[in-house]
Design a protein around this motif. Structure first.
Motif, PDB file in Angstrom:
ATOM      1  N   TYR A 331       0.808  -1.219   0.000  1.00  0.00           N
ATOM      2  CA  TYR A 331       0.000   0.000   0.000  1.00  0.00           C
ATOM      3  C   TYR A 331       0.840   1.267   0.000  1.00  0.00           C
ATOM      4  CZ  TYR A 331      -3.593   3.326   1.633  1.00  0.00           C
ATOM      5  OH  TYR A 331      -4.452   4.378   1.767  1.00  0.00           O
ATOM      6  N   PHE A 332       1.915   1.283   0.748  1.00  0.00           N
ATOM      7  CA  PHE A 332       2.749   2.481   0.835  1.00  0.00           C
ATOM      8  C   PHE A 332       3.838   2.525  -0.236  1.00  0.00           C
ATOM      9  CE2 PHE A 332       1.466   1.989   5.421  1.00  0.00           C
ATOM     10  CZ  PHE A 332       0.584   3.064   5.428  1.00  0.00           C
ATOM     11  N   GLY A 333       3.931   1.466  -1.036  1.00  0.00           N
ATOM     12  CA  GLY A 333       4.925   1.436  -2.104  1.00  0.00           C
ATOM     13  C   GLY A 333       6.354   1.477  -1.599  1.00  0.00           C
ATOM     14  N   VAL A 334       6.619   0.855  -0.472  1.00  0.00           N
ATOM     15  CA  VAL A 334       7.952   0.943   0.140  1.00  0.00           C
ATOM     16  C   VAL A 334       8.892  -0.103  -0.456  1.00  0.00           C
ATOM     17  CG1 VAL A 334       7.202   2.006   2.281  1.00  0.00           C
ATOM     18  CG2 VAL A 334       7.107  -0.473   2.062  1.00  0.00           C
ATOM     19  N   GLY A 336      12.310  -0.527   1.104  1.00  0.00           N
ATOM     20  CA  GLY A 336      13.456  -0.643   2.002  1.00  0.00           C
ATOM     21  C   GLY A 336      13.895  -2.081   2.240  1.00  0.00           C
ATOM     22  N   LYS A 337      15.207  -2.255   2.413  1.00  0.00           N
ATOM     23  CA  LYS A 337      15.762  -3.568   2.722  1.00  0.00           C
ATOM     24  C   LYS A 337      15.621  -3.848   4.211  1.00  0.00           C
ATOM     25  CE  LYS A 337      19.198  -3.390  -0.989  1.00  0.00           C
ATOM     26  NZ  LYS A 337      20.652  -3.408  -1.320  1.00  0.00           N
ATOM     27  N   LEU A 338      15.589  -5.112   4.546  1.00  0.00           N
ATOM     28  CA  LEU A 338      15.548  -5.497   5.945  1.00  0.00           C
ATOM     29  C   LEU A 338      16.911  -5.196   6.573  1.00  0.00           C
ATOM     30  CD1 LEU A 338      13.562  -7.007   7.937  1.00  0.00           C
ATOM     31  CD2 LEU A 338      15.003  -9.006   7.545  1.00  0.00           C
ATOM     32  N   PRO A 339      16.945  -4.434   7.670  1.00  0.00           N
ATOM     33  CA  PRO A 339      18.241  -4.127   8.298  1.00  0.00           C
ATOM     34  C   PRO A 339      19.000  -5.388   8.698  1.00  0.00           C
ATOM     35  CG  PRO A 339      16.521  -2.698   9.158  1.00  0.00           C
ATOM     36  CD  PRO A 339      15.828  -3.732   8.321  1.00  0.00           C
ATOM     37  N   LEU A 380       7.847   1.722  10.333  1.00  0.00           N
ATOM     38  CA  LEU A 380       8.295   3.117  10.387  1.00  0.00           C
ATOM     39  C   LEU A 380       9.423   3.408   9.418  1.00  0.00           C
ATOM     40  CD1 LEU A 380       8.243   3.851  14.237  1.00  0.00           C
ATOM     41  CD2 LEU A 380       6.407   4.118  12.559  1.00  0.00           C
ATOM     42  N   THR A 381      10.266   2.426   9.158  1.00  0.00           N
ATOM     43  CA  THR A 381      11.434   2.653   8.291  1.00  0.00           C
ATOM     44  C   THR A 381      11.180   2.259   6.838  1.00  0.00           C
ATOM     45  OG1 THR A 381      12.346   0.493   8.920  1.00  0.00           O
ATOM     46  CG2 THR A 381      13.075   2.421  10.186  1.00  0.00           C
ATOM     47  N   GLY A 382      10.005   1.743   6.519  1.00  0.00           N
ATOM     48  CA  GLY A 382       9.661   1.469   5.130  1.00  0.00           C
ATOM     49  C   GLY A 382      10.270   0.219   4.554  1.00  0.00           C
ATOM     50  N   VAL A 383      10.328  -0.856   5.343  1.00  0.00           N
ATOM     51  CA  VAL A 383      10.842  -2.130   4.833  1.00  0.00           C
ATOM     52  C   VAL A 383       9.845  -2.731   3.847  1.00  0.00           C
ATOM     53  CG1 VAL A 383      11.462  -4.503   5.453  1.00  0.00           C
ATOM     54  CG2 VAL A 383      12.246  -2.592   6.862  1.00  0.00           C
ATOM     55  N   ASN A 384      10.354  -3.233   2.737  1.00  0.00           N
ATOM     56  CA  ASN A 384       9.503  -3.867   1.725  1.00  0.00           C
ATOM     57  C   ASN A 384       8.762  -5.060   2.320  1.00  0.00           C
ATOM     58  OD1 ASN A 384       9.172  -6.093  -0.485  1.00  0.00           O
ATOM     59  ND2 ASN A 384       9.334  -4.178  -1.614  1.00  0.00           N
ATOM     60  N   PRO A 385       7.461  -5.186   2.078  1.00  0.00           N
ATOM     61  CA  PRO A 385       6.699  -6.292   2.661  1.00  0.00           C
ATOM     62  C   PRO A 385       7.259  -7.673   2.330  1.00  0.00           C
ATOM     63  CG  PRO A 385       5.195  -4.647   1.810  1.00  0.00           C
ATOM     64  CD  PRO A 385       6.572  -4.223   1.386  1.00  0.00           C
ATOM     65  N   ASP A 386       7.765  -7.864   1.120  1.00  0.00           N
ATOM     66  CA  ASP A 386       8.333  -9.174   0.768  1.00  0.00           C
ATOM     67  C   ASP A 386       9.486  -9.541   1.690  1.00  0.00           C
ATOM     68  OD1 ASP A 386       6.563  -9.562  -1.289  1.00  0.00           O
ATOM     69  OD2 ASP A 386       7.943  -8.917  -2.867  1.00  0.00           O
ATOM     70  N   ALA A 387      10.337  -8.575   1.992  1.00  0.00           N
ATOM     71  CA  ALA A 387      11.507  -8.843   2.834  1.00  0.00           C
ATOM     72  C   ALA A 387      11.088  -9.200   4.251  1.00  0.00           C
ATOM     73  CB  ALA A 387      12.433  -7.624   2.836  1.00  0.00           C
ATOM     74  N   MET A 411      -1.530  -6.721   9.396  1.00  0.00           N
ATOM     75  CA  MET A 411      -1.493  -6.182  10.753  1.00  0.00           C
ATOM     76  C   MET A 411      -0.229  -5.363  11.010  1.00  0.00           C
ATOM     77  SD  MET A 411      -3.505  -6.399  13.422  1.00  0.00           S
ATOM     78  CE  MET A 411      -3.532  -6.267  15.219  1.00  0.00           C
ATOM     79  N   VAL A 412       0.914  -5.888  10.655  1.00  0.00           N
ATOM     80  CA  VAL A 412       2.184  -5.229  10.972  1.00  0.00           C
ATOM     81  C   VAL A 412       2.456  -4.047  10.043  1.00  0.00           C
ATOM     82  CG1 VAL A 412       4.691  -5.533  10.997  1.00  0.00           C
ATOM     83  CG2 VAL A 412       3.223  -7.275  12.020  1.00  0.00           C
ATOM     84  N   LEU A 413       2.350  -4.260   8.748  1.00  0.00           N
ATOM     85  CA  LEU A 413       2.793  -3.259   7.770  1.00  0.00           C
ATOM     86  C   LEU A 413       1.671  -2.449   7.141  1.00  0.00           C
ATOM     87  CD1 LEU A 413       5.619  -5.194   5.888  1.00  0.00           C
ATOM     88  CD2 LEU A 413       5.841  -3.518   7.725  1.00  0.00           C
ATOM     89  N   PHE A 414       0.402  -2.797   7.415  1.00  0.00           N
ATOM     90  CA  PHE A 414      -0.726  -2.083   6.808  1.00  0.00           C
ATOM     91  C   PHE A 414      -0.567  -2.052   5.286  1.00  0.00           C
ATOM     92  CE2 PHE A 414      -3.641   1.632   6.291  1.00  0.00           C
ATOM     93  CZ  PHE A 414      -4.679   1.185   7.104  1.00  0.00           C
ATOM     94  N   ALA A 415       0.092  -3.073   4.745  1.00  0.00           N
ATOM     95  CA  ALA A 415       0.388  -3.098   3.313  1.00  0.00           C
ATOM     96  C   ALA A 415      -0.838  -3.404   2.475  1.00  0.00           C
ATOM     97  CB  ALA A 415       1.484  -4.126   3.027  1.00  0.00           C
ATOM     98  N   ASP A 416      -1.931  -3.846   3.116  1.00  0.00           N
ATOM     99  CA  ASP A 416      -3.175  -4.081   2.388  1.00  0.00           C
ATOM    100  C   ASP A 416      -4.100  -2.873   2.436  1.00  0.00           C
ATOM    101  OD1 ASP A 416      -4.054  -4.114   4.995  1.00  0.00           O
ATOM    102  OD2 ASP A 416      -4.864  -6.143   4.947  1.00  0.00           O
ATOM    103  N   GLY A 417      -3.601  -1.759   2.978  1.00  0.00           N
ATOM    104  CA  GLY A 417      -4.360  -0.520   2.973  1.00  0.00           C
ATOM    105  C   GLY A 417      -5.536  -0.480   3.926  1.00  0.00           C
TER     106      GLY A 417
END
Length: 513
Positions: A331-334, A336-339, A380-387, A411-417
């Protein structure tokens, strides 16, 4: 002519639908340890050992009852390395006129099975997974026509369906359906937390540990100490141990986190529920009986039951209702790599360090550690949902995609909007400080909002809201926070931007693993 009955590694229950009607004189049961399943993500070593040991013990139990079991070990030189290859190999040795199995728990495996009739030139009977309380089609019918799918309403229907914690007039005992507001007591170091359940490895488990150590030593996680239940009898002991020793405090402290206490008052039964050693309804009835006998308060029992017949069944329904598209939601189009510290634990943020190190040691972290520390930071840091999905699926011994994907993506990433959760579960450092003692030994200061010593959660929280204002400002559960931000002066806005940019730049420069 007999049937070939395939039992997957997360279907270890004698009541499983694929075993029903078995003719012990003709039918063959196939179970197999395959490289494909151990490596499609790099599973925690303890997770692989747990599943393989539980499989071997289950096969042994079936054989003792007179079933013919064709079991392939990972190090069998003839092992093809895949489910399909092992089915073909077994059929070459046994004349069968059909294949029977219970619906796989993961979409990718279900897709593989869908190709079997043509590949094998045999009928394939895929049966409903009867370990769950809400069949997939029933959930589909429940969801049909609803503008929003909310777990609370599903949960109430499940309570009515199975008559759980109900009065004779169908009203909830105690007058309320949900006691979640009573289940958020902050942590205290004076808590007397009982030892978690532990079962000593037998010879079968020791052989598996040696195998995994040899084959998967480069995978994340500590394989020892090993203490999981690997038989149904042991899992039932774990259930009894929870009911007797932890349930009474579970409700009050289910959101609490305490350094050096990874197990807290949680049940730790998801390992055994998700692989079949325990059934959800027997766990629910045991908890309900504890309340009726005065052994546990209603808020604790209701909270535990809600996790099983509410959330667990709900996320499974969401998964099968929306796959395969759900797996690609962002949803947020992020991007970011997993730290790297999600693997190493090497971070100065003590809350994250504690959760990662406990995950590495135990292949376990409880739901608030997963959601509000590990997940919150990734949000908060924009990690890609796949990662993040791949990490969660890899590192936790209770993780299978049907339960992991909706929890992380929704639940965690709100990636489903907002399809699963009504708001993002974003929070600053104050939440972690309230619910844990992690901040006491942290290099950062949770009470400081900006600057080099400030808790990064504090400014990253506002940066997350700023970056996503267009998509979140109309959310009624978030809108108030934008009003708070707008009342801040420009100096404060500039400090949030600068601190966040500095931190995120440093984070992106870390060496990934």
């Amino acid at each position: 002519m007999g049937k070939l009955r395939v039992i997957l590694g997360d279907q270890l229950n004698e009541q499983i639908s694929s075993l029903q009607g078995t003719d012990k004189t003709q039918d063959v049961i196939l179970m197999c340890e395959v490289q494909e399943e151990a490596t499609y993500v790099r599973h925690h070593q303890k997770k692989i050992a747990f599943i393989f040991s539980a499989m071997r013990h289950f096969a042994q139990s079936l054989k003792a009852q007179g079933y013919e079991v064709w079991y392939t070990r990972l190090n069998d030189p003839q092992n093809s390395g895949s489910f399909t290859g092992e089915v073909v190999r077994c059929l070459q040795q046994h004349a069968c006129d059909a294949v029977i199995l219970t619906q796989p728990g993961e979409y990718r495996v279900a897709e593989m099975v869908r190709s079997w009739p043509e590949q094998l030139n045999l009928p394939v009977d895929v049966r409903e997974d009867n370990r769950f309380l809400c069949p997939v089609e029933d959930f589909r019918q429940w969801a049909k026509g609803r503008q929003q799918l909310r777990m609370e309403y599903f949960y109430r229907d499940m309570r009515r369906r199975y008559r759980i914690l109900l009065e004779d007039d169908e009203k909830p005992v105690g007058g309320k359906w949900n006691y979640d507001t009573e289940n958020r007591k902050p942590v205290t170091t004076s808590l007397d937390i009982p030892p978690h359940f532990s079962s000593a490895p037998d010879e079968i488990t020791r052989q598996v540990i040696a195998l995994v150590s040899a084959r998967f030593s480069d995978h994340f996680g500590d394989i020892e100490p090993f203490y999981f239940a690997v038989t149904r009898q042991q899992a039932l002991v774990a259930l009894t141990s929870f009911i007797d020793n932890r349930l009474r405090y579970f409700g009050d402290y289910q959101d609490a986190m305490l350094e050096g206490e990874p197990w807290m008052f949680h049940s730790h039964l998801s390992f055994y529920l998700n692989c079949g050693l325990l059934l959800p309804l027997e766990c629910v009835r045991a908890a309900e009986a504890a309340w009726r006998e005065g052994k546990a308060p209603l808020n604790a029992v209701e909270g535990f039951i809600r996790q099983l017949i509410g959330w667990r069944e709900f996320v499974r329904g969401i998964y099968w209702l929306n796959m395969p598209d759900y797996a690609s939601r962002n949803y947020f189009g992020v991007k970011g790599k997993l730290p790297a510290f999600y693997w190493s634990g090497e971070t100065e943020m003590n809350c994250l360090r504690q959760c990662v190190l406990e995950t590495r040691k135990h292949a376990y972290a409880h739901h608030i550690q997963r959601l509000m520390v590990l997940g919150n930071f990734a949000l908060l840091t924009g990690v890609n949902p796949d990662a993040l999905n791949q990490w969660f699926l890899s590192v936790y011994a209770d993780a299978y995609e049907w339960v992991e994907l909706p929890n992380v993506t929704g639940m965690v990433l709100f990636a489903d909007g907002g399809y699963l959760a009504s708001k993002p579960y974003a929070a600053g450092g104050s939440y972690i400080h309230k619910m844990s003692d992690y901040c006491r030994k942290c290099r950062y200061k949770v009470t400081q909002k900006n600057g080099a010593d400030a808790c990064p959660f504090n400014y990253l929280y506002w940066d997350f809201l700023i970056r996503n204002r267009e998509k979140l400002s109309l959310n009624p559960r978030v809108a108030m926070m934008y009003k708070t931000y707008d009342r801040m002066n420009e100096e404060k806005h500039r400090a949030i931007r600068q601190d966040s940019q500095t931190f995120l730049t440093q984070l992106s420069e870390e060496e990934p693993q």
